[in-house]
Design a protein around this motif. Structure first.
Motif, mmCIF file in Angstrom:
data_model
loop_
_atom_site.group_PDB
_atom_site.id
_atom_site.type_symbol
_atom_site.label_atom_id
_atom_site.label_comp_id
_atom_site.label_asym_id
_atom_site.label_seq_id
_atom_site.Cartn_x
_atom_site.Cartn_y
_atom_site.Cartn_z
ATOM 1 N N GLU A 128 4.204 3.088 -5.027
ATOM 2 C CA GLU A 128 3.298 2.384 -4.108
ATOM 3 C C GLU A 128 3.591 2.151 -2.685
ATOM 4 O OE1 GLU A 128 0.123 -1.328 -4.250
ATOM 5 O OE2 GLU A 128 1.753 -1.229 -5.855
ATOM 6 N N GLY A 129 4.942 2.188 -2.503
ATOM 7 C CA GLY A 129 5.488 1.969 -1.202
ATOM 8 C C GLY A 129 5.599 3.425 -0.421
ATOM 9 N N VAL A 130 5.296 4.452 -1.196
ATOM 10 C CA VAL A 130 5.125 5.691 -0.382
ATOM 11 C C VAL A 130 3.317 5.817 -0.192
ATOM 12 C CG1 VAL A 130 5.203 8.294 -0.850
ATOM 13 C CG2 VAL A 130 7.107 6.883 -1.476
ATOM 14 N N ILE A 131 2.889 5.657 -1.162
ATOM 15 C CA ILE A 131 1.264 5.817 -1.051
ATOM 16 C C ILE A 131 0.565 5.051 0.368
ATOM 17 C CG2 ILE A 131 -0.964 5.202 -1.898
ATOM 18 C CD1 ILE A 131 0.476 5.528 -4.798
ATOM 19 N N ALA A 132 1.053 3.668 0.517
ATOM 20 C CA ALA A 132 0.797 2.984 1.722
ATOM 21 C C ALA A 132 0.857 3.541 2.858
ATOM 22 C CB ALA A 132 0.865 1.446 1.176
#
Length: 501
Positions: A304-308
């Protein structure tokens, strides 16, 4: 609807063999530009801009030229994530936030998942931004006209405050890092008074510290120094990339739809105002970290820290073209270069462009859809090649990375002084990592500090020193209030928990 008919006409203009070929060439060149630290989308577009002059000033030539340049931009947006995830070196400024979780995922042997998530999220963010450009252009143009120095400063303040209030690092360490960034941003020529500041007699510092040089040093050289000290190797970071990995990652992504939507909205906002892709990626990351049930795992390899940040950065980078086309106000450095191209081709950006040059405008918008699809296909098919780089021993790849960093730093201004600055920033990055100080606030303040200062001082001059100008209307007042709320989010949330408990 009129927009749908115009868009269909735009697809007819863009879907010619010539334009499709230019689209693919632009994407590949853009990915290469994004991978090389220090070059950047704006520099790449500027270097290749003269190539478009041979296309002529005919309507067809103008459309082909803007398609080539815009696809270089899309490719650079995609390519910046590659070195961020594989080597912890942001290929582009907006890819800094991607390193926070992308690089730890690569260290855990999840390079394929991280790259797939980054590329797909980039596509989603850009797609939502293009939809907004297609259907909301008139409304957004009117809204952006209301922005003056107070509104711009309030947006920057919101970015700074949200980072302080939402970070898991000790607030004082975050503020200390940010203050150093502000000090570095103040070096050079004062744009308001024309005086020199903190140059200490060095003529090379007249231009201040270039953001890209600082990023290459802080993240690239700093990481290499730390890795050498710890005796680590990249051998553990295998990149076994198969279509199965892509499919499995795609199956995970729908459950993060709230994060994608939230980051897209943040990116569109920052691109239009214009805040830019870099602060959008930081803000998208910070907001996702705060609202995610797995916020504590951010920075340790959470997908999720890559997606955002990738979703927010692409949404901002794409939506930055909206004020450029409708108002002639570039929302990013690359949009400014594209604006120069339009003027050279005899086109005048503004509301009348949509009336007088429909083929050009809607051909460009159609190429945004096609370019992003082509970009996703290109980067996904080349993922095995980039993932294979991880199998090279660190003792071989480290000198290569150092050379690439040095070339990237030298390329920015063709100056050896910048190479030495890169080394200095590398030592600073190493010290920060050893003392557990966050680098992101320093980088954020360095890139936005001078812009925020200019907006603040212009606001003070127009209000004769009265800070109430930041609450003078509903728009600036709401942004400033939100910024203060974000700044004290930690104490407020703790107070609310105590009251409930």
């Amino acid at each position: 609807m009129e927009e749908i008919n115009s868009l269909m006409h735009g697809f007819a203009v863009a879907l010619t063999p010539m334009n499709l070929g230019l689209m693919m060439v632009g994407i590949v060149l853009g990915v290469l530009i994004g991978v090389l630290p220090g070059l950047g989308g704006a520099n790449g577009v500027a270097i290749l801009l003269p190539l478009t002059f041979a296309m002529g000033n005919t309507p067809a030539g103008q459309v082909s030229a803007i398609i080539l340049l815009s696809c270089i931009y899309w490719g650079a947006l995609f390519g910046g994530a590659i070195t961020s995830i594989l080597f912890n070196i942001p290929g582009e400024p907006w890819s800094v936030a991607t390193t926070f979780d992308g690089y730890p995922m690569a260290q855990q042997g999840k390079a394929g998942e991280a790259l797939t998530a980054a590329f797909t999220s980039s596509f989603v963010g850009a797609f939502i931004a293009v939809l907004m450009i297609t259907f909301l252009a008139p409304l957004v143009a009117k809204f952006a006209l209301r922005f003056g120095p107070p509104e711009f400063f309030a947006v920057y303040l919101l970015t700074f405050c949200s980072f302080v209030g939402m970070t898991k690092s000790p607030p004082m360490k975050t503020v200390a890092a940010m203050m150093l960034g502000f000090a570095l941003a103040a070096v050079g020529l004062d744009t308001v008074t024309g005086q020199l500041r903190l140059t200490f007699g060095f003529t090379e510092l007249l231009k201040g510290f270039d953001f890209l040089i600082a990023v290459i040093g802080l993240f690239g050289i700093g990481e290499i120094l730390l890795t050498i000290e710890e005796g680590l190797d990249f051998k553990g970071m295998t990149g076994k990339m198969k279509m199965k990995v892509v499919i499995e990652t795609w199956k995970q992504l729908p459950k993060y739809w709230k994060t994608s939507l939230r980051s897209s909205l943040i990116g569109c906002w920052m691109g239009i105002t214009p805040g830019g892709a870099t602060p959008a990626s930081f803000m998208g990351y910070g907001v996702a970290k705060k609202f995610s049930p797995n916020g504590a795992s951010f920075g340790k390899g959470d997908i999720e820290g890559v997606i955002a940040p990738e979703t927010a950065a692409h949404a901002a980078g794409t939506s930055a073209l909206l004020p450029m086309l409708t108002l002639g106000i570039p929302g990013s450095p690359t949009a400014a270069v594209l604006l120069g191209g339009l003027l050279v081709w005899g086109l005048q950006p503004g509301p009348m462009l949509f009336e007088e040059k429909k083929d050009f405008v809607w051909g460009l918008i159609a190429s945004m859809y096609l370019g992003n699809i082509a970009g996703l296909i290109v980067v996904l098919t080349t993922v095995p090649f980039f993932a294979a780089i991880l199998r090279i021993p660190f003792s071989i790849i480290a000198p290569v990375i150092l050379v690439i960093c040095a070339i990237g730093a030298f390329t920015v201004h063709s100056s050896m002084f910048d190479v030495w600055l890169m080394v200095v920033f590398g030592v600073i990055g190493y010290v920060f990592k050893k003392l557990d100080y966050p680098l992101a606030p320093l980088v954020l303040a360095l890139v936005l500090g001078d812009r925020a200062e200019d907006a603040f001082r212009q606001s003070m001059l127009s209000s004769q020193g009265t800070v109430t100008i930041f609450f003078s209307n509903a728009l600036v007042g709401s942004i400033t209030t939100l910024a203060l709320l974000m700044l004290f989010w930690g104490p407020l949330s703790s107070l609310i928990k105590r009251i409930r408990g």
